[in-house]
Design a protein around this motif. Structure first.
Motif, PDB file in Angstrom:
ATOM      1  N   ASN A 290       0.810  -1.216   0.000  1.00 48.56           N
ATOM      2  CA  ASN A 290       0.000   0.000   0.000  1.00 48.56           C
ATOM      3  C   ASN A 290       0.846   1.270   0.000  1.00 48.56           C
ATOM      4  OD1 ASN A 290      -3.110   0.128   0.195  1.00 48.56           O
ATOM      5  ND2 ASN A 290      -2.580  -1.764   1.285  1.00 48.56           N
TER       6      ASN A 290
ATOM      7  N   THR B 161     -13.131  -2.670  -0.022  1.00 45.45           N
ATOM      8  CA  THR B 161     -12.147  -2.554  -1.098  1.00 45.45           C
ATOM      9  C   THR B 161     -12.523  -1.428  -2.054  1.00 45.45           C
ATOM     10  OG1 THR B 161     -11.491  -4.860  -0.875  1.00 45.45           O
ATOM     11  CG2 THR B 161     -11.042  -3.823  -2.992  1.00 45.45           C
ATOM     12  N   HIS B 164     -11.626   1.683  -0.339  1.00 45.02           N
ATOM     13  CA  HIS B 164     -10.183   1.947  -0.373  1.00 45.02           C
ATOM     14  C   HIS B 164      -9.778   2.557  -1.714  1.00 45.02           C
ATOM     15  CE1 HIS B 164      -6.101   1.661   0.963  1.00 45.02           C
ATOM     16  NE2 HIS B 164      -5.743   0.783   0.063  1.00 45.02           N
ATOM     17  N   SER B 168      -8.084   6.108  -1.730  1.00 47.99           N
ATOM     18  CA  SER B 168      -6.747   6.177  -2.318  1.00 47.99           C
ATOM     19  C   SER B 168      -6.709   7.121  -3.510  1.00 47.99           C
ATOM     20  CB  SER B 168      -6.284   4.779  -2.750  1.00 47.99           C
ATOM     21  OG  SER B 168      -6.222   3.921  -1.632  1.00 47.99           O
ATOM     22  N   CYS B 249     -10.410  -0.935 -10.556  1.00 49.47           N
ATOM     23  CA  CYS B 249     -10.985  -2.056  -9.796  1.00 49.47           C
ATOM     24  C   CYS B 249     -10.960  -3.357 -10.580  1.00 49.47           C
ATOM     25  CB  CYS B 249     -12.414  -1.713  -9.388  1.00 49.47           C
ATOM     26  SG  CYS B 249     -12.568  -0.191  -8.438  1.00 49.47           S
ATOM     27  N   VAL B 272      -7.154  -1.118  -6.617  1.00 46.64           N
ATOM     28  CA  VAL B 272      -7.367  -2.214  -5.675  1.00 46.64           C
ATOM     29  C   VAL B 272      -7.441  -3.572  -6.362  1.00 46.64           C
ATOM     30  CG1 VAL B 272      -8.447  -0.788  -3.895  1.00 46.64           C
ATOM     31  CG2 VAL B 272      -9.861  -1.766  -5.730  1.00 46.64           C
ATOM     32  N   GLY B 295      -2.927   2.898  -3.444  1.00 50.05           N
ATOM     33  CA  GLY B 295      -3.867   1.798  -3.233  1.00 50.05           C
ATOM     34  C   GLY B 295      -3.104   0.542  -2.904  1.00 50.05           C
ATOM     35  N   ALA B 298      -6.687  -3.806   0.306  1.00 50.16           N
ATOM     36  CA  ALA B 298      -7.529  -2.876   1.061  1.00 50.16           C
ATOM     37  C   ALA B 298      -7.564  -3.203   2.553  1.00 50.16           C
ATOM     38  CB  ALA B 298      -8.944  -2.900   0.501  1.00 50.16           C
ATOM     39  N   TYR B 303     -11.717   0.000   7.890  1.00 53.21           N
ATOM     40  CA  TYR B 303     -12.859   0.769   7.400  1.00 53.21           C
ATOM     41  C   TYR B 303     -14.192   0.308   7.998  1.00 53.21           C
ATOM     42  CZ  TYR B 303      -9.749   2.522   3.660  1.00 53.21           C
ATOM     43  OH  TYR B 303      -8.736   3.116   2.955  1.00 53.21           O
TER      44      TYR B 303
END
Lengths: 350, 350
Positions: A290, B161, B164, B168, B249, B272, B295, B298, B303
């Motif tokens: 990350n 995710t 994230h 990010s 993604c 991610v 990123g 995640a 979270y």
């Protein structure tokens, strides 16, 4: 007038060139250069790392006094002392307004024709035609003490570039920061990290004079090792975690590798060294830990309004990165000093 | 008990496995799985993109009810309904505290031995031994309405995710956002962008059902094209500028290329998708346009505290990404449905 021309690898010459005149666009200005300098990135063509296909004017950092302005220019006037960024920009387009003036929709580089086909001089000379005067030039309220000139000149590039590295790396109050690179930009990155509130600033440097300046600028620790030994040293200093923010101020594959490995999981690398060497960013390494990477061509024009007061009141003294000052006539010697690392950064006075 | 085992490419089997017991570490818990699911990343070994050297237990997303806890466990108790992240973590080490729990200094993956050599079960089965119960498990206050289960299950992976990716990518109030990928994570990325205040959300999707769900989740525009045509469509929608934030993604070289090109100068890509295909990040492109990339794996456990209230009060309904629900006995059919894109995401009930 006299102007510096690069002809090829280690072939820098001071030559006679036409003194620039207003091009009739209504947007330009002629600036008499008070001080210019040699950039680490000028060493790439000087050393032949990038090719010089034909002779070209060189230099992109300068401060000076406005001589003439085009009809439509409203922000600067003859007699003003001004700072120019290392590129020309209008500061009105969407990208400039978004804080990314090097991507200005009307941007231009020094030493090339502008979008209208009129030449914009390189900065290592006596005069420069600035295509977009209202956008590019920042007026410094006078009178200007001569001792202030080096500090102001850093706002043309290295101080703003170091600042961009720190901002891009997400330096915040209390951060642990590593700075990779002890050139003028890296040293200005130390200043930036200190100003942004870093609690710990680890400067990677192998040169005693640069180590000393880094400490004066706010570095709390020095790591002289590189490669695996350098990373081990950083891990020892950070309880094995790595740094919150890493400033990559060199631009080689090796320095970027150091920077990525110095970051803690979730940390960020801010990079401003022009990438050389062909290596791309290792996505799986970044993904698994990350580690984010941000940065690029520094929007120094966007930063100058915030940095100028800090320079004028003496809060920061980035001009100390200039350890040699030469008359423009000795520009060839200036390149030699930079190339052989006998100087951190050379200031030139026409 | 029954548990899912992958033997090789397109060879998924539901088999008998030992029911897990507490290992004596004092930190673990046994959870009866109420719902699990199949992840896009499970399709990589299923499709043979990554090799399966020997048969192994699979599945990393689950919610369930605690059956037993070790002596030292204080945060969860038998009878609690819990959400597990897609990895095990302690939430007390420096990395967890820094918000990066997948880099937990005591982390572990499901379907492998933990740091003490005790097995942690895969999630596509009846029971799971959770090595670090106090860190990994989040208790959901009961009673749990069965209709709430799919939404809670997304907090194990896809909703966190997608979140994230958005965090990010720096999504903020008023942002223009592009989401690359219309799988469950991409769709959750749309939810995240909407919750974080994006003014415009452009979802790249070629499937009518996913386009419809993206719109219901907050997408304002759909781009069905890919490659150059996809970028042209995005530029038309953004006055030629590109997006402030792009959520990547998918995890292929092509999707990352789309994401980078869709970003405006100074914009950010949050990624991610587990990187596949070997391409690294093009540093000179990123540098010249000041596009940042951040990123990785995640930190969904970090979270969940913020997202759980939004799920419980119905503000977000991420469980709608599950368009098929099967009994665990039909897990083989579940993989086929995902593989052949007949389902966005399949929920499994033991």
């Amino acid at each position: 007038m006299r102007a510096t021309v690069i002809h090829g690898t280690r072939d820098i010459r001071l030559e006679e060139a036409p003194r620039p005149t207003l091009a009739g666009t209504g947007r330009d200005a002629i600036v008499r250069v008070v001080a210019a300098c040699i950039c680490g990135s000028d060493l790439w063509p000087y050393r032949g790392v990038t090719e010089t296909a034909e002779p070209k004017r060189i230099g992109h950092e300068f401060v000076g006094v406005v001589e003439e302005v085009g009809d439509g220019v409203t922000g600067v006037a003859p007699g003003d002392f001004v700072i120019a960024p290392f590129y020309d920009c209008d500061m009105t387009c969407a990208h400039c307004q978004n804080g990314v003036s090097p991507s200005c929709q009307n941007s231009n580089w020094w030493g090339r024709d502008d979008r209208d086909g009129h030449f914009a001089d390189g900065a290592q000379g006596e005069f420069v035609r600035v295509p977009t005067a209202d956008g590019s030039l920042t007026v410094v309220p006078g009178p200007i003490d001569d001792a202030m000139v080096p500090h102001l000149l850093t706002l043309s590039d290295v101080m703003g570039t170091g600042w961009h590295a720190a901002v891009s790396a997400g330096v915040a109050r209390g951060s642990t920061v590593v700075v990779v690179g002890d050139g003028a930009v890296g040293l200005c990155g130390v200043i930036a990290a200190q100003q942004l509130g870093a609690a710990r600033i680890i400067a990677m440097s192998r040169h005693a004079d640069r180590q000393a300046l880094a400490r004066e600028f706010g570095a709390t620790d020095i790591v002289a090792e590189r490669g695996d030994a350098g990373i081990e040293a950083i891990m020892r200093l950070t309880d094995g975690l790595g740094a919150d923010s890493v400033l990559e101020c060199v631009g080689t594959a090796e320095s970027m590798d150091q920077a990525i490995r110095a970051a803690r999981p979730g940390g960020r690398v801010g990079y401003v060294g022009v990438p050389h060497g062909g290596a791309e960013l290792p996505i799986r390494t970044l993904f698994s830990r990350n580690v984010g990477v941000a940065g690029g061509i520094a929007p120094v024009r966007n930063y100058v309004d915030a940095l100028l007061p800090l320079v004028l009141d003496g809060t920061i003294q980035p001009g100390r990165v200039f350890d040699r000052e030469l008359p423009l006539d000795e520009v060839v010697e200036g390149y030699r000093l930079m190339d052989e690392r006998e100087a951190i950064k050379v200031l030139l006075r026409p």
